[in-house]
Write an enzyme that holds these catalytic residues in place. Structure first.
Site, PDB file in Angstrom:
ATOM      1  N   LYS A   1       0.837  -1.201   0.000  1.00 14.34           N
ATOM      2  CA  LYS A   1       0.000   0.000   0.000  1.00 14.34           C
ATOM      3  C   LYS A   1       0.872   1.251   0.000  1.00 14.34           C
ATOM      4  O   LYS A   1       0.634   2.199  -0.745  1.00 14.34           O
ATOM      5  CB  LYS A   1      -0.868  -0.036   1.273  1.00 14.34           C
ATOM      6  CG  LYS A   1      -2.205   0.628   1.114  1.00 14.34           C
ATOM      7  CD  LYS A   1      -3.078   0.369   2.333  1.00 14.34           C
ATOM      8  CE  LYS A   1      -4.183  -0.614   2.032  1.00 14.34           C
ATOM      9  NZ  LYS A   1      -5.232  -0.663   3.049  1.00 14.34           N
TER      10      LYS A   1
ATOM     11  N   THR B   1     -10.838  -0.259  12.722  1.00 16.35           N
ATOM     12  CA  THR B   1     -11.415  -0.767  13.982  1.00 16.35           C
ATOM     13  C   THR B   1     -12.559  -1.714  13.604  1.00 16.35           C
ATOM     14  O   THR B   1     -13.724  -1.395  13.816  1.00 16.35           O
ATOM     15  CB  THR B   1     -11.946   0.389  14.848  1.00 16.35           C
ATOM     16  OG1 THR B   1     -12.782   1.240  14.027  1.00 16.35           O
ATOM     17  CG2 THR B   1     -10.837   1.226  15.424  1.00 16.35           C
TER      18      THR B   1
ATOM     19  N   THR C   1     -12.994   5.357  14.273  1.00 15.18           N
ATOM     20  CA  THR C   1     -14.243   5.278  15.040  1.00 15.18           C
ATOM     21  C   THR C   1     -14.049   4.238  16.139  1.00 15.18           C
ATOM     22  O   THR C   1     -13.777   3.069  15.849  1.00 15.18           O
ATOM     23  CB  THR C   1     -15.398   4.875  14.109  1.00 15.18           C
ATOM     24  OG1 THR C   1     -15.435   5.804  13.032  1.00 15.18           O
ATOM     25  CG2 THR C   1     -16.725   4.868  14.852  1.00 15.18           C
TER      26      THR C   1
ATOM     27  N   PHE D   1     -15.928  12.178   9.561  1.00 17.94           N
ATOM     28  CA  PHE D   1     -17.291  11.986   9.039  1.00 17.94           C
ATOM     29  C   PHE D   1     -17.311  11.808   7.524  1.00 17.94           C
ATOM     30  O   PHE D   1     -18.380  11.851   6.922  1.00 17.94           O
ATOM     31  CB  PHE D   1     -18.166  13.189   9.418  1.00 17.94           C
ATOM     32  CG  PHE D   1     -18.255  13.413  10.904  1.00 17.94           C
ATOM     33  CD1 PHE D   1     -19.077  12.615  11.688  1.00 17.94           C
ATOM     34  CD2 PHE D   1     -17.501  14.396  11.522  1.00 17.94           C
ATOM     35  CE1 PHE D   1     -19.149  12.804  13.066  1.00 17.94           C
ATOM     36  CE2 PHE D   1     -17.561  14.593  12.892  1.00 17.94           C
ATOM     37  CZ  PHE D   1     -18.391  13.797  13.668  1.00 17.94           C
TER      38      PHE D   1
ATOM     39  N   ARG E   1     -17.527  10.640   3.704  1.00 15.12           N
ATOM     40  CA  ARG E   1     -18.295   9.594   3.039  1.00 15.12           C
ATOM     41  C   ARG E   1     -17.466   9.055   1.884  1.00 15.12           C
ATOM     42  O   ARG E   1     -16.954   9.834   1.079  1.00 15.12           O
ATOM     43  CB  ARG E   1     -19.613  10.152   2.471  1.00 15.12           C
ATOM     44  CG  ARG E   1     -20.523  10.768   3.497  1.00 15.12           C
ATOM     45  CD  ARG E   1     -21.520  11.701   2.831  1.00 15.12           C
ATOM     46  NE  ARG E   1     -20.845  12.830   2.183  1.00 15.12           N
ATOM     47  CZ  ARG E   1     -21.410  13.657   1.304  1.00 15.12           C
ATOM     48  NH1 ARG E   1     -22.663  13.489   0.944  1.00 15.12           N
ATOM     49  NH2 ARG E   1     -20.737  14.659   0.762  1.00 15.12           N
TER      50      ARG E   1
ATOM     51  N   LEU F   1     -33.657   8.416   2.938  1.00 14.23           N
ATOM     52  CA  LEU F   1     -34.986   7.796   2.987  1.00 14.23           C
ATOM     53  C   LEU F   1     -35.232   6.984   1.720  1.00 14.23           C
ATOM     54  O   LEU F   1     -36.372   6.839   1.295  1.00 14.23           O
ATOM     55  CB  LEU F   1     -36.081   8.860   3.114  1.00 14.23           C
ATOM     56  CG  LEU F   1     -36.453   9.336   4.509  1.00 14.23           C
ATOM     57  CD1 LEU F   1     -37.722  10.180   4.471  1.00 14.23           C
ATOM     58  CD2 LEU F   1     -36.636   8.184   5.503  1.00 14.23           C
TER      59      LEU F   1
ATOM     60  N   GLY G   1     -24.603  -1.101   4.120  1.00 12.01           N
ATOM     61  CA  GLY G   1     -23.510  -2.061   4.310  1.00 12.01           C
ATOM     62  C   GLY G   1     -22.229  -1.265   4.418  1.00 12.01           C
ATOM     63  O   GLY G   1     -22.248  -0.119   4.852  1.00 12.01           O
TER      64      GLY G   1
ATOM     65  N   CYS H   1     -18.443   0.651   7.681  1.00 10.89           N
ATOM     66  CA  CYS H   1     -18.707   1.520   8.841  1.00 10.89           C
ATOM     67  C   CYS H   1     -20.041   1.234   9.539  1.00 10.89           C
ATOM     68  O   CYS H   1     -20.051   0.710  10.646  1.00 10.89           O
ATOM     69  CB  CYS H   1     -18.632   2.985   8.431  1.00 10.89           C
ATOM     70  SG  CYS H   1     -16.936   3.485   8.054  1.00 10.89           S
TER      71      CYS H   1
ATOM     72  N   LYS I   1     -21.920   0.768  -2.197  1.00 11.62           N
ATOM     73  CA  LYS I   1     -22.624   1.943  -2.698  1.00 11.62           C
ATOM     74  C   LYS I   1     -21.899   2.429  -3.949  1.00 11.62           C
ATOM     75  O   LYS I   1     -20.743   2.049  -4.179  1.00 11.62           O
ATOM     76  CB  LYS I   1     -22.728   3.032  -1.639  1.00 11.62           C
ATOM     77  CG  LYS I   1     -21.416   3.673  -1.249  1.00 11.62           C
ATOM     78  CD  LYS I   1     -21.721   4.850  -0.355  1.00 11.62           C
ATOM     79  CE  LYS I   1     -20.488   5.612   0.041  1.00 11.62           C
ATOM     80  NZ  LYS I   1     -20.765   6.765   0.873  1.00 11.62           N
TER      81      LYS I   1
HETATM   82  N1  LIG Z   1     -13.958   4.431   5.331  1.00  8.83           N
HETATM   83  C1  LIG Z   1     -14.690   5.435   5.729  1.00  8.83           C
HETATM   84  O1  LIG Z   1     -15.498   5.997   4.965  1.00  8.83           O
HETATM   85  C2  LIG Z   1     -14.595   5.938   7.142  1.00  8.83           C
HETATM   86  C3  LIG Z   1     -15.275   7.123   7.492  1.00  8.83           C
HETATM   87  C4  LIG Z   1     -15.210   7.576   8.802  1.00  8.83           C
HETATM   88  C5  LIG Z   1     -14.514   6.839   9.739  1.00  8.83           C
HETATM   89  N2  LIG Z   1     -13.886   5.677   9.379  1.00  8.83           N
HETATM   90  C6  LIG Z   1     -13.145   4.940  10.409  1.00  8.83           C
HETATM   91  O2  LIG Z   1     -11.764   5.077  10.117  1.00  8.83           O
HETATM   92  C7  LIG Z   1     -11.041   3.909  10.509  1.00  8.83           C
HETATM   93  C8  LIG Z   1     -10.280   3.376   9.313  1.00  8.83           C
HETATM   94  O3  LIG Z   1     -11.202   2.967   8.333  1.00  8.83           O
HETATM   95  P1  LIG Z   1     -10.780   2.663   6.837  1.00  8.83           P
HETATM   96  O4  LIG Z   1     -12.030   2.451   6.080  1.00  8.83           O
HETATM   97  O5  LIG Z   1      -9.799   3.682   6.374  1.00  8.83           O
HETATM   98  O6  LIG Z   1     -10.010   1.260   7.051  1.00  8.83           O
HETATM   99  P2  LIG Z   1      -8.981   0.540   6.072  1.00  8.83           P
HETATM  100  O7  LIG Z   1      -9.006  -0.897   6.447  1.00  8.83           O
HETATM  101  O8  LIG Z   1      -9.210   0.968   4.666  1.00  8.83           O
HETATM  102  O9  LIG Z   1      -7.557   1.167   6.492  1.00  8.83           O
HETATM  103  C9  LIG Z   1      -6.893   0.874   7.674  1.00  8.83           C
HETATM  104  C10 LIG Z   1      -5.375   0.924   7.399  1.00  8.83           C
HETATM  105  O10 LIG Z   1      -4.671   0.830   8.631  1.00  8.83           O
HETATM  106  C11 LIG Z   1      -3.488   0.082   8.370  1.00  8.83           C
HETATM  107  N3  LIG Z   1      -2.920  -0.400   9.641  1.00  8.83           N
HETATM  108  C12 LIG Z   1      -3.333  -1.451  10.412  1.00  8.83           C
HETATM  109  N4  LIG Z   1      -2.557  -1.559  11.491  1.00  8.83           N
HETATM  110  C13 LIG Z   1      -1.624  -0.561  11.418  1.00  8.83           C
HETATM  111  C14 LIG Z   1      -0.555  -0.146  12.245  1.00  8.83           C
HETATM  112  N5  LIG Z   1      -0.284  -0.790  13.390  1.00  8.83           N
HETATM  113  N6  LIG Z   1       0.193   0.921  11.856  1.00  8.83           N
HETATM  114  C15 LIG Z   1      -0.082   1.579  10.705  1.00  8.83           C
HETATM  115  N7  LIG Z   1      -1.090   1.226   9.888  1.00  8.83           N
HETATM  116  C16 LIG Z   1      -1.850   0.173  10.234  1.00  8.83           C
HETATM  117  C17 LIG Z   1      -3.945  -1.004   7.433  1.00  8.83           C
HETATM  118  O11 LIG Z   1      -2.868  -1.626   6.750  1.00  8.83           O
HETATM  119  C18 LIG Z   1      -4.878  -0.209   6.512  1.00  8.83           C
HETATM  120  O12 LIG Z   1      -4.173   0.311   5.406  1.00  8.83           O
HETATM  121  C19 LIG Z   1     -12.098   2.973  11.084  1.00  8.83           C
HETATM  122  O13 LIG Z   1     -12.177   3.160  12.460  1.00  8.83           O
HETATM  123  C20 LIG Z   1     -13.382   3.454  10.427  1.00  8.83           C
HETATM  124  O14 LIG Z   1     -14.517   3.114  11.180  1.00  8.83           O
HETATM  125  C21 LIG Z   1     -13.892   5.234   8.100  1.00  8.83           C
END
Ligand SMILES: NC(=O)c1ccc[n+]([C@@H]2O[C@H](COP(=O)([O-])OP(=O)(O)OC[C@H]3O[C@@H](n4cnc5c(N)ncnc54)[C@H](O)[C@@H]3O)[C@@H](O)[C@H]2O)c1
Length: 441
Positions: free
Chosen positions: A35, A86, A122, A153, A155, A256, A263, A266, A328
Site C-alpha cells: 500500500k 477498527t 471510530t 465523518f 463519506r 430515505l 452495508g 462503517c 454503494k
Molecule cells: N472508510 C470510511 O469511509 C470511514 C469514514 C469515517 C470513519 N472511518 C473509520 O476510520 C477507521 C479506518 O477505516 P478505513 O475504512 O480507512 O479502514 P482501512 O481498512 O481501509 O484502512 C486501515 C489501514 O490501517 C493500516 N494499519 C493497520 N494496522 C496498522 C498499524 N499498526 N500501523 C499503521 N497502519 C496500520 C492497514 O494496513 C490499513 O491500510 C475505522 O475506524 C473506520 O470506522 C472510516
C-alpha cells in the site's frame, strides 16, 4: 505544519493527502508495504473520485510522503493522526482495537519529544482515555503524550470533498489538555477560516458524536425499509411515500431511499460496537432499538432473494445478472456489501450468477471467488433470466432497456435500490420488480 497519519486506508490516505493539500508537510504511515509503495508512486489502492489527483499533486509538490518506518514517523512530527481500522471482532459485536493499540504501543516508546496523538478512527466511548493511560505507561521520561479525538465523518465516494469541506469539525480533548486544541486549530486553519463549525468537547463526547451519527443514519434507512415492508403488503409505493415525507423539513428526504439497505466498512460494525459498548456500560436498554435496525437491514437481503425467486419462478438453474457489487456507488468497497451478499445467496440457491461492477471487480473476486464476473453490463446480462440492479451506479440507472432486450433470455428487471424508472422498463416490454412495491409495474 508537519503531521503524520497512521493507517493509509480509505480514511488515512484521504486525510494525509488532504492535510498536504491544506499546505502541510505530511508523512503517511502504514504496516502494509504494498500500500505504501503504491501511494508513494501516486497510485491509490482503492477507488475514490478525485483522490488520485490530490495525491499526485501533493507528492509532486514534495509535501507528502509515505513510509512503513515508525522511527522516521516519530522523528518527523509532533502531531500524529491515528486512522487505522477498527473492525468488528470475530464472533462478537464489539470493536477490535488491536490496530489502534499497536499504533500506540509502537509509536509512543519511539517519541523523543512531547507530542499530540489525534485519533480519527471510530472507537467505542472510553477508548481515548484508556489510550492516554496506556501512552503514559509507555512514554520515555520527560515526554508528554496528549491524546485527543477528532472523529472523521467523510463519506466514501465524496471523501475528497468531505475532507476539504467538512460539515463540522469536532475535537475532544482531555481536561488537562495543553497543546491539542492549538495544534488542531493551526492544522485546520484554512477550513476554520472558511467558517466550518468547530466544536470543542471532552473525549467521550467526541467519541460518541461519531457513533451516534452513524446510529441515526442507520436508523433512518431501516425506518424507511420497515415502512417499505408494510408498503409491499398493501401495494403502496414507498418511493412516493418517501418523497411526501421528505418535504417535511423536520424529516428531510435524504437517507430515505428504501431498498437493499446499508452495508460497508462503517455503519453495520459501528452500530454493533455501539450496542456492545452500551452493554458494558450498563446502558444496554438504551440501544436495544439498534438490534431491530440491524435486523430490518439484514432482512432486506433475504427479501431481495425472495423477490428474485418470484421474478424468475425458480432460482434453480436460473441465469442471473447482478449489476453492482460495491456497497454503494462511487466506491470499490465491498466490505459487508448487500449486493455481493445477495449474489452469494442466489448462487447458494442454485442460480448461476454473473456479477458486473464498474469499480469493485477485483475486491469482489477476492471476497467471493466462486461467483462469475463479467467485464461489462452486456456480458453479465448474456442470456439472463433476470437482471438485478443492486448498487445504484449511474451507468445502471441510465441503462436503456432496448439495449439489453436482445441480450437477455427473459426481459425481467429487479430494482434493489428503487433507482430505475420502472415505467420506462415496463413500456419497453420488461417485467419490472422493485423492493417496496408488491407487484410488477
Ligand atoms: N472508510 C470510511 O469511509 C470511514 C469514514 C469515517 C470513519 N472511518 C473509520 O476510520 C477507521 C479506518 O477505516 P478505513 O475504512 O480507512 O479502514 P482501512 O481498512 O481501509 O484502512 C486501515 C489501514 O490501517 C493500516 N494499519 C493497520 N494496522 C496498522 C498499524 N499498526 N500501523 C499503521 N497502519 C496500520 C492497514 O494496513 C490499513 O491500510 C475505522 O475506524 C473506520 O470506522 C472510516
Amino acid at each position: 505544519m508537519r503531521c503524520t497519519v497512521f493507517g493509509t486506508g480509505y480514511l488515512g490516505a484521504t486525510h494525509a493527502a488532504g492535510m498536504a493539500e491544506l499546505g502541510h508537510e505530511v508523512l503517511g504511515v502504514d504496516i502494509d508495504p504494498g500500500k505504501v509503495a503504491k501511494l508513494a508512486g501516486g497510485d491509490i489502492p482503492f477507488y475514490e473520485p478525485g483522490l488520485r489527483k490530490m495525491l499526485s499533486d501533493n507528492l509532486a509538490a514534495g509535501r507528502l510522503h509515505f513510509t512503513t518506518d515508525y522511527d522516521a514517523a516519530a522523528e518527523f512530527a509532533d502531531v500524529h493522526f491515528l486512522g487505522v481500522g477498527t473492525p468488528q471482532k470475530k464472533g462478537e459485536y464489539g470493536a477490535d482495537l488491536r490496530h489502534v493499540h499497536a499504533v500506540i504501543d509502537t509509536l509512543v516508546p519511539r517519541l523523543r519529544r512531547s507530542a499530540v496523538i489525534v485519533g480519527k478512527s471510530t472507537v467505542p466511548v472510553g477508548t481515548a482515555s484508556e489510550l492516554a493511560a496506556r501512552a503514559r505507561g509507555l512514554a520515555a521520561d520527560g515526554v508528554d503524550v496528549e491524546i485527543a479525538w477528532n472523529p472523521e465523518f467523510l463519506r466514501e465516494g465524496f471523501a475528497v470533498h468531505d475532507t476539504l469541506h467538512p460539515d463540522r469539525l469536532v475535537l475532544g480533548v482531555p481536561p488537562d489538555s495543553v497543546h491539542a486544541e492549538a495544534a488542531i486549530r493551526e492544522l485546520y486553519a484554512p477550513l476554520l477560516d472558511e467558517g466550518v463549525p468547530f466544536l470543542l468537547t471532552d473525549l467521550q463526547t467526541a467519541e460518541l458524536v461519531k457513533v451516534s451519527a452513524n446510529a441515526f443514519l442507520a436508523t433512518k434507512i431501516s425506518f424507511i425499509n420497515a415502512i417499505s415492508e408494510v408498503c409491499e403488503a398493501v401495494d403502496a409505493d414507498v418511493t412516493l411515500l418517501a418523497d411526501a415525507l421528505g418535504y417535511d423539513p423536520r424529516i428531510g428526504r435524504r437517507f430515505l431511499n428504501a431498498g437493499l439497505g446499508f452495508g460497508g466498512g462503517c455503519l453495520p460494525k459501528d452500530i454493533r460496537a455501539f450496542m456492545a459498548r452500551a452493554g458494558e456500560l450498563g446502558a444496554n436498554h438504551a440501544l436495544t432499538f439498534l438490534r431491530e435496525v440491524d435486523s430490518i437491514n439484514m432482512r432486506r437481503r433475504t427479501r431481495m432473494v425472495e423477490l428474485a425467486t418470484k421474478a424468475c419462478g425458480s432460482l434453480l438453474g436460473a441465469n442471473i445478472a447482478v449489476l453492482g457489487a460495491a456497497f454503494k456507488p462511487e466506491s470499490d468497497d465491498v466490505r459487508d456489501s448487500p449486493a455481493l451478499n445477495v449474489a452469494g445467496m442466489l448462487q447458494l440457491n442454485g442460480a448461476t450468477v454473473n456479477v458486473y461492477d464498474p469499480k469493485a471487480m477485483e475486491n469482489s473476486r477476492r471476497l467471493f471467488p466462486t461467483l462469475n464476473y463479467s467485464t461489462s453490463v452486456i456480458e453479465a446480462c448474456d442470456r439472463a433470466d433476470a437482471v438485478l440492479v443492486l448498487t445504484e451506479w449511474r451507468e445502471f440507472v441510465e441503462l436503456d432497456p432496448r439495449d439489453l432486450a436482445d441480450t437477455v433470455r427473459a426481459k425481467v428487471i429487479v430494482d434493489g435500490r428503487n433507482c430505475l424508472d420502472a415505467g420506462k422498463w415496463a413500456d419497453a416490454g420488461w417485467r419490472a420488480y422493485a423492493l417496496g412495491r408488491s407487484s410488477t409495474v
